[in-house]
Design an enzyme around this catalytic site. Structure first.
Site, PDB file in Angstrom:
ATOM      1  N   THR A  78     -10.294 -50.785  25.990  1.00 36.87           N
ATOM      2  CA  THR A  78     -11.112 -51.679  25.178  1.00 36.87           C
ATOM      3  C   THR A  78     -12.162 -52.346  26.068  1.00 36.87           C
ATOM      4  O   THR A  78     -12.041 -52.350  27.297  1.00 36.87           O
ATOM      5  CB  THR A  78     -10.263 -52.769  24.509  1.00 36.87           C
ATOM      6  OG1 THR A  78      -9.695 -53.607  25.528  1.00 36.87           O
ATOM      7  CG2 THR A  78      -9.157 -52.157  23.663  1.00 36.87           C
TER       8      THR A  78
ATOM      9  N   HIS B  96     -11.934 -40.802  17.488  1.00 36.00           N
ATOM     10  CA  HIS B  96     -10.591 -41.357  17.306  1.00 36.00           C
ATOM     11  C   HIS B  96      -9.664 -40.380  16.586  1.00 36.00           C
ATOM     12  O   HIS B  96      -8.454 -40.388  16.812  1.00 36.00           O
ATOM     13  CB  HIS B  96     -10.624 -42.731  16.606  1.00 36.00           C
ATOM     14  CG  HIS B  96     -11.131 -42.726  15.200  1.00 36.00           C
ATOM     15  ND1 HIS B  96     -12.441 -42.990  14.884  1.00 36.00           N
ATOM     16  CD2 HIS B  96     -10.491 -42.530  14.024  1.00 36.00           C
ATOM     17  CE1 HIS B  96     -12.594 -42.959  13.577  1.00 36.00           C
ATOM     18  NE2 HIS B  96     -11.416 -42.673  13.028  1.00 36.00           N
TER      19      HIS B  96
ATOM     20  N   ASN C  27      -3.994 -60.238  21.077  1.00 36.29           N
ATOM     21  CA  ASN C  27      -5.063 -59.982  20.118  1.00 36.29           C
ATOM     22  C   ASN C  27      -4.945 -58.598  19.490  1.00 36.29           C
ATOM     23  O   ASN C  27      -5.023 -58.446  18.265  1.00 36.29           O
ATOM     24  CB  ASN C  27      -6.422 -60.118  20.821  1.00 36.29           C
ATOM     25  CG  ASN C  27      -7.584 -59.981  19.853  1.00 36.29           C
ATOM     26  OD1 ASN C  27      -7.629 -60.644  18.826  1.00 36.29           O
ATOM     27  ND2 ASN C  27      -8.539 -59.111  20.190  1.00 36.29           N
TER      28      ASN C  27
ATOM     29  N   ALA D 146       1.725 -57.787  26.998  1.00 40.31           N
ATOM     30  CA  ALA D 146       1.491 -58.674  28.140  1.00 40.31           C
ATOM     31  C   ALA D 146       0.692 -59.868  27.643  1.00 40.31           C
ATOM     32  O   ALA D 146      -0.412 -59.700  27.113  1.00 40.31           O
ATOM     33  CB  ALA D 146       0.742 -57.955  29.254  1.00 40.31           C
TER      34      ALA D 146
ATOM     35  N   ALA E 281      -0.039 -64.615  35.714  1.00 37.88           N
ATOM     36  CA  ALA E 281      -1.324 -64.756  36.402  1.00 37.88           C
ATOM     37  C   ALA E 281      -1.934 -66.138  36.182  1.00 37.88           C
ATOM     38  O   ALA E 281      -2.670 -66.639  37.035  1.00 37.88           O
ATOM     39  CB  ALA E 281      -2.289 -63.673  35.921  1.00 37.88           C
ATOM     40  N   CYS E 282      -1.611 -66.762  35.045  1.00 36.06           N
ATOM     41  CA  CYS E 282      -2.159 -68.080  34.739  1.00 36.06           C
ATOM     42  C   CYS E 282      -1.439 -69.199  35.493  1.00 36.06           C
ATOM     43  O   CYS E 282      -1.874 -70.351  35.466  1.00 36.06           O
ATOM     44  CB  CYS E 282      -2.074 -68.344  33.241  1.00 36.06           C
ATOM     45  SG  CYS E 282      -0.379 -68.360  32.604  1.00 36.06           S
TER      46      CYS E 282
ATOM     47  N   MET F  83       3.844 -57.892  31.531  1.00 34.36           N
ATOM     48  CA  MET F  83       4.047 -56.484  31.203  1.00 34.36           C
ATOM     49  C   MET F  83       5.126 -55.868  32.082  1.00 34.36           C
ATOM     50  O   MET F  83       5.227 -56.170  33.280  1.00 34.36           O
ATOM     51  CB  MET F  83       2.740 -55.700  31.387  1.00 34.36           C
ATOM     52  CG  MET F  83       2.824 -54.242  30.935  1.00 34.36           C
ATOM     53  SD  MET F  83       1.282 -53.315  31.197  1.00 34.36           S
ATOM     54  CE  MET F  83       1.369 -52.989  32.974  1.00 34.36           C
TER      55      MET F  83
END
Length: 214
Positions: free
Chosen positions: A55, A92, A110, A142, A176-177, A185
């Site tokens: 994406t 696709h 999302n 994740a 990571a935050c 993940m």
């Protein structure tokens, strides 16, 4: 003397041909865990034919130099680039037809919500919306711990489970935050082994599991 095959005619199938490698479509979404996507692609490429979809958000984290050199990576820009008229291939649909298995790792909150709601606003979600659920589809989420524990996540997971999508659960670690908790993940090695064991079990002859009675 038999005539040679004319152009476009299929050659006879070889009965003793070596077994073909499974075709795996790997996909990455907008999570920091996409930094591990190159590792994941290398793992699968040693065993299977691999193509990849990313994406727009995931490209912020993917180091293209870390991907296998011969890997075909498709993005949203590729979706309609080769389509000019009715009858031309639709990417696709072609990727759905090509793949034996699809693996989305990482799956962001999302994109999970999009899949659960049936939305298809990019290449990846169009593939999922058009997916043949007689074929396996795995997801490895994740996200932040509070996002993972959000009530919406439980509802969305139930929805994709009804579709037949297989979940490779996240793990608990320092994210990571900076937060600590569940939502990271699963490691690429675990994702790879889970999918490979599933496919090999599917392809195992039934007779090999039956003990001979003397």
């Amino acid at each position: 003397m038999e005539s040679e095959l004319v152009a476009g005619e299929r050659a006879p199938l070889q009965v003793n041909a070596a077994p073909t490698r499974p075709r795996i479509l790997l996909a990455a979404t907008g999570s920091v865990a996409s930094i591990k996507f190159g590792n994941l692609c290398h793992s699968f490429s040693e065993w299977a034919e691999v193509r990849a979809v990313a994406t727009k958000a995931s490209l912020h984290f993917i180091d293209r130099g870390s991907l296998p050199k011969d890997l075909l990576l498709y993005t949203d820009e590729d979706e309609w680039s080769s389509w000019n008229k009715i009858g031309d291939s639709v990417l696709h649909i072609e990727l759905r037809r090509w793949a034996d298995v699809m693996v989305i790792a990482p799956l962001s909150a999302n994109t999970l919500a999009k899949i659960a709601g049936g939305l298809c606003d990019n290449l990846l979600t169009c593939i999922v919306r058009a997916w043949d659920y007689n074929k396996p589809l795995f997801v490895a989420p994740a996200m932040n711990t509070f996002m993972w524990n959000n009530p919406f996540t439980e509802r969305h997971l139930a929805s994709i489970d009804e579709l037949g999508i297989s979940l490779i659960p996240p793990v608990k670690k320092r994210l990571a935050c900076g937060d600590y908790g569940n939502g990271a993940m699963a490691e690429p090695s675990l994702i790879y082994s889970t999918v490979r064991l599933f496919i090999e079990a599917q392809n195992q002859p039934v007779s090999s599991n039956v003990q001979q009675v003397v």
